[in-house]
Design a protein around this motif. Sequence first.
Motif, mmCIF file in Angstrom:
data_model
loop_
_atom_site.group_PDB
_atom_site.id
_atom_site.type_symbol
_atom_site.label_atom_id
_atom_site.label_comp_id
_atom_site.label_asym_id
_atom_site.label_seq_id
_atom_site.Cartn_x
_atom_site.Cartn_y
_atom_site.Cartn_z
ATOM 1 N N ARG A 197 0.835 -1.201 0.000
ATOM 2 C CA ARG A 197 0.000 0.000 0.000
ATOM 3 C C ARG A 197 0.868 1.248 0.000
ATOM 4 O O ARG A 197 0.619 2.195 -0.750
ATOM 5 N N ALA A 198 1.902 1.244 0.837
ATOM 6 C CA ALA A 198 2.777 2.423 0.928
ATOM 7 C C ALA A 198 3.447 2.687 -0.407
ATOM 8 O O ALA A 198 3.603 3.836 -0.826
ATOM 9 N N TYR A 199 3.836 1.603 -1.091
ATOM 10 C CA TYR A 199 4.463 1.751 -2.412
ATOM 11 C C TYR A 199 3.502 2.450 -3.377
ATOM 12 O O TYR A 199 3.870 3.412 -4.062
ATOM 13 N N CYS A 200 2.286 1.952 -3.431
ATOM 14 C CA CYS A 200 1.322 2.524 -4.379
ATOM 15 C C CYS A 200 1.020 3.980 -4.020
ATOM 16 O O CYS A 200 0.955 4.851 -4.901
ATOM 17 N N VAL A 201 0.842 4.258 -2.751
ATOM 18 C CA VAL A 201 0.556 5.639 -2.325
ATOM 19 C C VAL A 201 1.722 6.555 -2.697
ATOM 20 O O VAL A 201 1.525 7.669 -3.184
ATOM 21 N N ALA A 202 2.951 6.051 -2.492
ATOM 22 C CA ALA A 202 4.126 6.874 -2.812
ATOM 23 C C ALA A 202 4.179 7.182 -4.300
ATOM 24 O O ALA A 202 4.747 8.195 -4.713
ATOM 25 N N ARG A 203 3.582 6.319 -5.094
ATOM 26 C CA ARG A 203 3.587 6.537 -6.544
ATOM 27 C C ARG A 203 2.390 7.363 -6.974
ATOM 28 O O ARG A 203 2.150 7.558 -8.161
ATOM 29 N N GLY A 204 1.601 7.816 -6.012
ATOM 30 C CA GLY A 204 0.409 8.584 -6.356
ATOM 31 C C GLY A 204 -0.731 7.693 -6.814
ATOM 32 O O GLY A 204 -1.657 8.138 -7.478
ATOM 33 N N ALA A 205 -0.655 6.415 -6.464
ATOM 34 C CA ALA A 205 -1.703 5.483 -6.873
ATOM 35 C C ALA A 205 -2.271 4.829 -5.620
ATOM 36 O O ALA A 205 -2.176 5.386 -4.524
ATOM 37 N N ARG A 206 -2.841 3.635 -5.780
ATOM 38 C CA ARG A 206 -3.407 2.918 -4.647
ATOM 39 C C ARG A 206 -3.452 1.440 -5.004
ATOM 40 O O ARG A 206 -3.168 1.069 -6.144
ATOM 41 N N LEU A 207 -3.785 0.606 -4.037
ATOM 42 C CA LEU A 207 -4.023 -0.799 -4.350
ATOM 43 C C LEU A 207 -5.404 -0.931 -5.005
ATOM 44 O O LEU A 207 -6.299 -0.126 -4.706
ATOM 45 N N PRO A 208 -5.597 -1.934 -5.865
ATOM 46 C CA PRO A 208 -6.943 -2.119 -6.407
ATOM 47 C C PRO A 208 -7.870 -2.670 -5.336
ATOM 48 O O PRO A 208 -7.450 -3.385 -4.443
#
Lengths: 508, 250, 202
Positions: B108-119
Amino acid sequence: MGSKGLTLLAAALVACQGPAANPVPPGTAPAGAAPVAAAPSDTGGSAAGDLGATQGVPVKAVLTRPPLVPPPTGRKAPAKVVVELEVRELTLPISSGVEYTFWTFGGSVPGSFMRVRQGDEVEFHLRNHPDNKMPHNIDLHSVTGPGGGAASSFTAPGHESRFSFKALNQGLFVYHCATAPVGMHVGNGMYGLILVEPPEGMRPVDREYYVMQGDFYTVGKYREKGLQPFDMQKAIDENATYVLFNGSEGALTGDNALKAKVGEVVRLYIGNGGPNLVSSFHVIGEIFDRVYTEGGTRYQENVQTTLVPAGGAAYVEFRVEVPGTYILVDHSIFRAFNKGALGMLKVEGPENKTIYSGKEVDSIYLADMADSPEAIEKASAGLAAGTLTKAQQVAAGAKLFAGTCSACHQAEGQGLPTVFPPLAKSDFLMADKDRAITIVLNGLTGPVTVNGAEFNSVMPPMSQLNDDEIANILTFVRNSWGNTSDAISAAEVTAVRARTPRPPGAAH
Amino acid sequence: MLTPLALAFALLVPPGMVRVGPGVYTPLYPSAPGLARIEVPAFALDVTPVTEAQFTAFVQLHPRWRRDQVASVLADARYLSHWASADGPGAQVDPAAPVVHVSWFAARAYCVARGARLPLEAEWEVAAQAGHHGPVGRDEPGWTQAILDWYARPAGQRLGPVGRRPANYWKVQDIQGLVWEWVEDFNQASAAGDRESQARFCGGAGAQSASKDDYVNFMRVAFRSALAGGSTASSLGFRCAHSVSGKDTP
Amino acid sequence: MRALLAMIVGWGGFAFAGEPPHHHHPESLPAAAAPTRGSLYQLEPALVDQLGQPVALTVFKGRPVVISMFFASCTAVCPLLISDIHRLEAALTPEERARLGVVLVSFDGARDGPAAFQAILKRHDLDATRWRLTTASADDVRLLAAALGIRYTQLPDGSYVHSAVITLLNGQGEVAGRTEGILQPVEPLIEALRTTATQGEH
């Protein structure tokens, strides 16, 4: 032809068409007509199963790999028993040259055998090894409570679940993984047995063994080599590829046969994991003195064949009177001879001719399972590595011949006059290599002349044998008993198989 | 009202992602009768799972996600345990392979850091249930058996690179048959594998599953229900998603 | 170098955002007391309490804390959950009770707030100096539930179906005990609380 010849003919004919009838030891008393024998008073079921608070320090359960059974608990009072069971997904041989990815409890199929006493409190730890891919859980038929424990224990790889239950009912119970789709988890081998001893313990016997039948469904055909995946459609259709005792074809044969001595009383705890098929369990050459049907409390006496339901169990007791090899089968007999539902109990000790005077029967019944399959495996390995030698083919072919062909063509290839043609120094055999391959694959009916004698019989197709097996058999036959020739390669058999039609009903 | 930025998002899907859906997800064990059929609006999804190389870069920028610094409440003891060191995977791991042994918090942190989110689970399932020719793969011959074949192969083997297998109907790759994948709402209440007593669940659902023969989905439901936020596993990875409406709230 | 290029290409041109901004807390953490690796206080949700005031998860740091999740309009399980915690309090000595903090976080940030929370405090006769009933963003609710092992789903009517879990934290915010389900015995949590007390807090 004399009477001896007729007897031999009759025996050989029956053997060629299928397995012979079971030899009935002369002198055995007929099966008793009595109903339920010596019934103990009602055990009171689960209502009477709470035998009070546990005593003493918690005990770590002894778990055994099949076919061994843990020793009697010897306890006189309820105990807290800790069971630690680990799920492992392992690729293991299911048949010679055939591998399968099993999902196992404790690293074996069936899974570890658990033994507790009625009234024990079991603290169950289920571990899912971190290298596994799948989630798993366990449903113990001995557990009174929702889902049989399954509800409490969905476990991801690298995790452990714990739950506790009290063993309220005595008996022999199946446990299995209950993760949906359950049929797939069970079909991959996730089952085993738990014995809940009655308070007074089991009656002492000389040997106890653990045998569990299961049906297996692979994408490839029976004995098609390589790593075989699970076939969901075949499982739904209940079209089993293998029906096995203890998870593989060699599990209870050859060096792995069960052992006993003359005069001993043997108890077999027999489970049936399914997923689909009911077992008609029979030991050729033996009658069960006692059958505890469905693992329950009362026994029947003098039984030949007993039903073990899918997801059920039974235990049988019998005294072995004469030495020899006794064959365990599912008496739905094509499963025994064409799908692998076959095991062995080797009994040693002095002969007793008044009980049975007949010959051993291994070489006819057991196909190529009578001896250890080492020569066959060596040839398989050699073929795979490209290093196969003619000597290896001859050695493997000899074993295969003994199991499959010698029933009709006899052990020295001499055949049976006017019935089955000889292979020894056979002009018909040696004249045409491709014709020999064709006949082994597709069978032969109609008149043939071999070494000047006429034969007009039926040879069934043997196309269920693999190309390399046929090549090895023919190499052996064409280099034995006065025959000499070059080796025959699996590729040559493949070519003949491709360009000739199979008769109706023959395997691929 | 659509702002120009929202409009841009609506029209453009970020590179490395494709537009999936709209579609319908029918959960095997709906949490409530009203949730038996979930309409999923179109969204953007990564074409392939997040790779070892990508996650390495993330960890280097955010050292609190190093395995020697991560909070134990956010990742269990096997977090990134397959890496040669806390700094990175090392030579034994294919950098283009999907990253595994990551917890939900880390993914989750990875996706948030990329400006995205988990599906969301429903989004992921819409993407994953597709075949090669249409949005429902179960109707295509061999589709289910191929996934069951993956289940049957043992784990613990070195994973190959992402992006090698044919894409599905949505042009998404490797969503079946490579690794299990995290979803944002993995910890939903449902009657799934934990058929627990009423006492544990407020208004809990029935245990009737929607479809008796969706074997591959049964397995996923069982797997998700066994996970906690800090869980990691050798065949569990993730990919990121993005709303296409301009707002990125799950 | 190639690996680095691969990484950059792999990002698809995205740069990672820096660390998320820290929320402003009314009571900042002293520099020396950063949360331990096992502490729930690694999470920093932005909570709003029954007085409408921002409050940190660490509001009771240094003391044992019971933490759970609920929502105000829940009619079945949550009242029983609250009375379970109340039952736990009642079984403590007055000194123990005075030290215990209780933090409840609502799933339903959209509809719950001070009015609903004040009604609950009154209905159950809860000590408002030691109980914090709070709301949080949907994101923080998801994070906290995952950390506490609580499963929940929002239903179409706006209510929630969720598991009932009572977690005990020690003074450091580390999990010291946990009970699943309502109407469970409180003894195990009381024992855990007393064990953490004897292990010493600072």
